[in-house]
Design a protein around this motif. Structure first.
Motif, PDB file in Angstrom:
ATOM      1  N   UNK A  14       0.854  -1.178   0.000  1.00 42.42           N
ATOM      2  CA  UNK A  14       0.000   0.000   0.000  1.00 42.42           C
ATOM      3  C   UNK A  14       0.893   1.232   0.000  1.00 42.42           C
ATOM      4  N   UNK A  15       0.462   2.263  -0.704  1.00 42.63           N
ATOM      5  CA  UNK A  15       1.208   3.520  -0.667  1.00 42.63           C
ATOM      6  C   UNK A  15       0.750   4.314   0.548  1.00 42.63           C
ATOM      7  N   UNK A  16       1.701   4.695   1.384  1.00 43.30           N
ATOM      8  CA  UNK A  16       1.414   5.461   2.592  1.00 43.30           C
ATOM      9  C   UNK A  16       2.421   6.595   2.680  1.00 43.30           C
ATOM     10  N   UNK A  17       1.930   7.812   2.717  1.00 42.58           N
ATOM     11  CA  UNK A  17       2.793   9.002   2.772  1.00 42.58           C
ATOM     12  C   UNK A  17       3.823   9.011   1.648  1.00 42.58           C
ATOM     13  N   UNK A  18       3.382   8.590   0.462  1.00 40.14           N
ATOM     14  CA  UNK A  18       4.257   8.615  -0.700  1.00 40.14           C
ATOM     15  C   UNK A  18       5.240   7.473  -0.798  1.00 40.14           C
ATOM     16  N   UNK A  19       5.179   6.533   0.152  1.00 45.79           N
ATOM     17  CA  UNK A  19       6.093   5.390   0.123  1.00 45.79           C
ATOM     18  C   UNK A  19       5.295   4.099   0.113  1.00 45.79           C
ATOM     19  N   UNK A  20       5.839   3.085  -0.515  1.00 47.30           N
ATOM     20  CA  UNK A  20       5.209   1.781  -0.553  1.00 47.30           C
ATOM     21  C   UNK A  20       5.507   1.055   0.753  1.00 47.30           C
ATOM     22  N   UNK A  21       4.443   0.559   1.404  1.00 44.53           N
ATOM     23  CA  UNK A  21       4.569  -0.118   2.689  1.00 44.53           C
ATOM     24  C   UNK A  21       3.977  -1.513   2.562  1.00 44.53           C
ATOM     25  N   UNK A  22       4.689  -2.515   3.058  1.00 45.28           N
ATOM     26  CA  UNK A  22       4.165  -3.872   3.054  1.00 45.28           C
ATOM     27  C   UNK A  22       3.272  -4.062   4.276  1.00 45.28           C
ATOM     28  N   UNK A  23       2.061  -4.556   4.047  1.00 44.53           N
ATOM     29  CA  UNK A  23       1.082  -4.740   5.115  1.00 44.53           C
ATOM     30  C   UNK A  23       0.587  -6.178   5.114  1.00 44.53           C
ATOM     31  N   UNK A  24       0.021  -6.591   6.239  1.00 44.54           N
ATOM     32  CA  UNK A  24      -0.592  -7.906   6.349  1.00 44.54           C
ATOM     33  C   UNK A  24      -2.082  -7.779   6.094  1.00 44.54           C
ATOM     34  N   UNK A  25      -2.590  -8.561   5.162  1.00 50.69           N
ATOM     35  CA  UNK A  25      -4.010  -8.609   4.872  1.00 50.69           C
ATOM     36  C   UNK A  25      -4.668  -9.490   5.932  1.00 50.69           C
ATOM     37  N   UNK A  26      -5.654  -8.950   6.654  1.00 48.55           N
ATOM     38  CA  UNK A  26      -6.295  -9.675   7.740  1.00 48.55           C
ATOM     39  C   UNK A  26      -7.496 -10.476   7.257  1.00 48.55           C
ATOM     40  N   UNK A  27      -8.393  -9.820   6.517  1.00 51.17           N
ATOM     41  CA  UNK A  27      -9.522 -10.531   5.936  1.00 51.17           C
ATOM     42  C   UNK A  27     -10.153  -9.684   4.845  1.00 51.17           C
ATOM     43  N   UNK A  28     -10.969 -10.361   4.043  1.00 44.42           N
ATOM     44  CA  UNK A  28     -11.729  -9.695   2.993  1.00 44.42           C
ATOM     45  C   UNK A  28     -13.187 -10.087   3.155  1.00 44.42           C
ATOM     46  N   UNK A  29     -14.084  -9.254   2.645  1.00 48.57           N
ATOM     47  CA  UNK A  29     -15.499  -9.603   2.640  1.00 48.57           C
ATOM     48  C   UNK A  29     -16.225  -8.807   1.572  1.00 48.57           C
ATOM     49  N   UNK A  30     -17.362  -9.352   1.145  1.00 51.29           N
ATOM     50  CA  UNK A  30     -18.241  -8.699   0.177  1.00 51.29           C
ATOM     51  C   UNK A  30     -19.463  -8.192   0.919  1.00 51.29           C
ATOM     52  N   UNK A  31     -19.982  -7.064   0.510  1.00 44.55           N
ATOM     53  CA  UNK A  31     -21.197  -6.519   1.097  1.00 44.55           C
ATOM     54  C   UNK A  31     -22.281  -6.430   0.028  1.00 44.55           C
ATOM     55  N   UNK A  32     -23.363  -7.175   0.209  1.00 47.16           N
ATOM     56  CA  UNK A  32     -24.466  -7.062  -0.750  1.00 47.16           C
ATOM     57  C   UNK A  32     -25.144  -5.686  -0.671  1.00 47.16           C
ATOM     58  N   UNK A  33     -25.037  -5.012   0.483  1.00 48.56           N
ATOM     59  CA  UNK A  33     -25.652  -3.692   0.651  1.00 48.56           C
ATOM     60  C   UNK A  33     -24.988  -2.634  -0.223  1.00 48.56           C
ATOM     61  N   UNK A  34     -23.677  -2.709  -0.356  1.00 48.38           N
ATOM     62  CA  UNK A  34     -22.959  -1.705  -1.136  1.00 48.38           C
ATOM     63  C   UNK A  34     -22.534  -2.229  -2.505  1.00 48.38           C
ATOM     64  N   UNK A  35     -22.535  -3.554  -2.651  1.00 45.58           N
ATOM     65  CA  UNK A  35     -22.073  -4.142  -3.901  1.00 45.58           C
ATOM     66  C   UNK A  35     -20.565  -4.085  -4.068  1.00 45.58           C
ATOM     67  N   UNK A  36     -19.870  -3.863  -2.974  1.00 40.68           N
ATOM     68  CA  UNK A  36     -18.409  -3.763  -3.022  1.00 40.68           C
ATOM     69  C   UNK A  36     -17.756  -4.898  -2.244  1.00 40.68           C
TER      70      UNK A  36
END
Length: 91
Positions: A14-36
């Motif tokens: 992820x880009x943070x303050x103009x620099x690329x930072x490696x992050x840990x992905x914790x979880x993902x989910x879909x929302x039928x309410x937003x369609x995202x």
């Protein structure tokens, strides 16, 4: 909440303050309410209470596009899901 997937040992950049930072992905989910689809991740920085800071982004896996969640109702929905997960983990 539909299609929640807890992720282990997956890294994202992820880009943070103009620099690329490696992050840990914790979880993902879909929302039928937003369609995202959403991803929740951490860079292991700490908040004022000493807890890991977590971040939320929406993503489109087809277009390979991510973006910030800025809509207040959408943020409330995502925060409620995070609180539910935190409660389940701490139960």
């Amino acid at each position: 909440m539909e299609n929640m997937e807890q992720i282990e040992n997956q890294k994202i950049k992820i880009e943070k303050n103009g620099q690329e930072v490696e992050c840990d992905l914790l979880f993902t989910f879909d929302s039928p309410d937003t369609g995202r689809a959403y991803m929740v991740y951490t860079d292991h920085s700490k908040d004022e209470n000493g807890r890991n800071t977590i971040y939320i982004m929406y993503y489109d896996p087809v277009l390979e596009k991510i973006g910030e969640v800025t809509n207040e109702k959408e943020l409330e929905m995502v925060n409620k899901i995070i609180e539910q997960i935190r409660d389940e983990i701490n139960a």
